[in-house]
Design an enzyme around this catalytic site. Structure first.
Site, PDB file in Angstrom:
ATOM      1  N   ARG A 147       1.016  -1.014   0.189  1.00 34.99           N
ATOM      2  CA  ARG A 147      -0.071   0.273  -0.109  1.00 34.99           C
ATOM      3  C   ARG A 147       0.955   1.252  -0.349  1.00 34.99           C
ATOM      4  O   ARG A 147       1.867   1.009   0.825  1.00 34.99           O
ATOM      5  CB  ARG A 147      -0.273   0.056   0.755  1.00 34.99           C
ATOM      6  CG  ARG A 147      -1.852   1.177   1.017  1.00 34.99           C
ATOM      7  CD  ARG A 147      -2.785   1.571   2.609  1.00 34.99           C
ATOM      8  NE  ARG A 147      -4.000   1.904   2.743  1.00 34.99           N
ATOM      9  CZ  ARG A 147      -3.600   3.651   2.820  1.00 34.99           C
ATOM     10  NH1 ARG A 147      -2.178   4.377   3.152  1.00 34.99           N
ATOM     11  NH2 ARG A 147      -4.594   4.399   2.546  1.00 34.99           N
TER      12      ARG A 147
ATOM     13  N   SER B  82     -12.007  -3.796   1.566  1.00 39.32           N
ATOM     14  CA  SER B  82     -13.001  -3.065   3.383  1.00 39.32           C
ATOM     15  C   SER B  82     -14.412  -3.377   3.269  1.00 39.32           C
ATOM     16  O   SER B  82     -14.915  -2.547   2.398  1.00 39.32           O
ATOM     17  CB  SER B  82     -11.816  -1.330   3.734  1.00 39.32           C
ATOM     18  OG  SER B  82     -10.455  -1.595   3.326  1.00 39.32           O
TER      19      SER B  82
ATOM     20  N   LYS C 293      -3.730   6.178   8.739  1.00 37.96           N
ATOM     21  CA  LYS C 293      -4.629   6.914   7.908  1.00 37.96           C
ATOM     22  C   LYS C 293      -5.245   7.947   9.276  1.00 37.96           C
ATOM     23  O   LYS C 293      -5.474   8.675  10.265  1.00 37.96           O
ATOM     24  CB  LYS C 293      -5.283   5.932   7.468  1.00 37.96           C
ATOM     25  CG  LYS C 293      -5.048   4.685   6.948  1.00 37.96           C
ATOM     26  CD  LYS C 293      -5.592   3.956   6.511  1.00 37.96           C
ATOM     27  CE  LYS C 293      -6.945   4.490   4.647  1.00 37.96           C
ATOM     28  NZ  LYS C 293      -8.099   4.027   4.588  1.00 37.96           N
TER      29      LYS C 293
END
Length: 232
Positions: free
Chosen positions: A49, A128, A158
């Site tokens: 990611r 998700s 995040k």
């Protein structure tokens, strides 16, 4: 759920690493170095990611991670899949080259039905999800192999992450999902025991490994804390 679990056969799903390039760099390592060490310590799934680089750079990063995983599992029969976070085009190119990569998307990313249409039936697809309607939609597509639920605890990984839902609510969501589920968000070795016995197939971590002084040791400690995870 049994069909989805069949597609995960041979994978130790208990510990799932999501990479963070900045955190790895802060710890003085590349992403590939972190992944190699973490997989040696027992990580069973890796997701690449990085929202801050373009597809060309992401392609290079993913190739480095795939090579690191291969090096870590050399001489064993371990199957450690590498997922790409939302980079469907990159995943398609790698698969065309013969590299066995998989894909994870969020609710605002490429729809899972489109992912399947683009990549075919072979790759694993993660999604998700955090509410019953999202789980129902995921099941209806027949395209999702596992769901990531969270954040379980407050997280700074995040910037736009909502507050943690806590283990109790996590357990409720896992029971609603009807798909193999992993937990993510603020998870470290001290919190892992609170997630045992909730029906999860594993836990996802970012900073607990990416920021660790020794990713291999960190992975081993997380697995020791999680044990078999309790009954699924």
């Amino acid at each position: 759920m049994s069909a989805a679990l069949d597609r995960l056969a041979g994978i130790d799903t208990r510990l799932y690493l999501v990479t963070d390039s900045a955190q790895c760099a802060e710890a003085g390592r590349t992403v590939a170095e972190t992944v190699r060490s973490a997989v040696a310590g027992g990580v069973g799934i890796v997701q690449v990611r990085d929202k801050d680089i373009d597809d060309t750079e992401f392609l290079v990063l993913t190739r480095e991670v795939v090579a690191a995983v291969a090096e870590a599992v050399a001489g064993t029969d371990r199957r450690v899949p590498v997922f790409l976070n939302d980079r469907v085009a990159v995943a398609g190119r790698l698969r065309e080259e013969g590299t066995d990569v998989h894909i994870h998307v969020g609710q605002s990313d490429t729809p899972v039905a489109e992912v399947r249409a683009l990549l075919g039936d072979a790759p694993l697809v993660g999604l998700s999800a955090a509410e019953d309607a999202e789980f129902a939609a995921a099941r209806a597509t027949g395209a999702v192999d596992l769901v990531g639920i969270g954040p379980v605890f407050d997280t700074t990984t995040k910037a736009d992450a909502p507050a943690g839902i806590g283990p109790d609510r996590l357990g409720e969501l896992v029971s609603q999902a009807g798909l193999p589920a992993v937990a993510i968000g603020g998870i470290d070795a001290t919190r892992v025991p609170d997630l045992r016995g909730l029906g999860l197939i594993g836990v996802c971590v970012v900073s607990a490994i990416c920021r660790a002084a020794d990713p291999e040791l960190a992975a081993a400690e997380l697995l020791a804390a999680y044990g078999d995870g309790g009954a699924v």
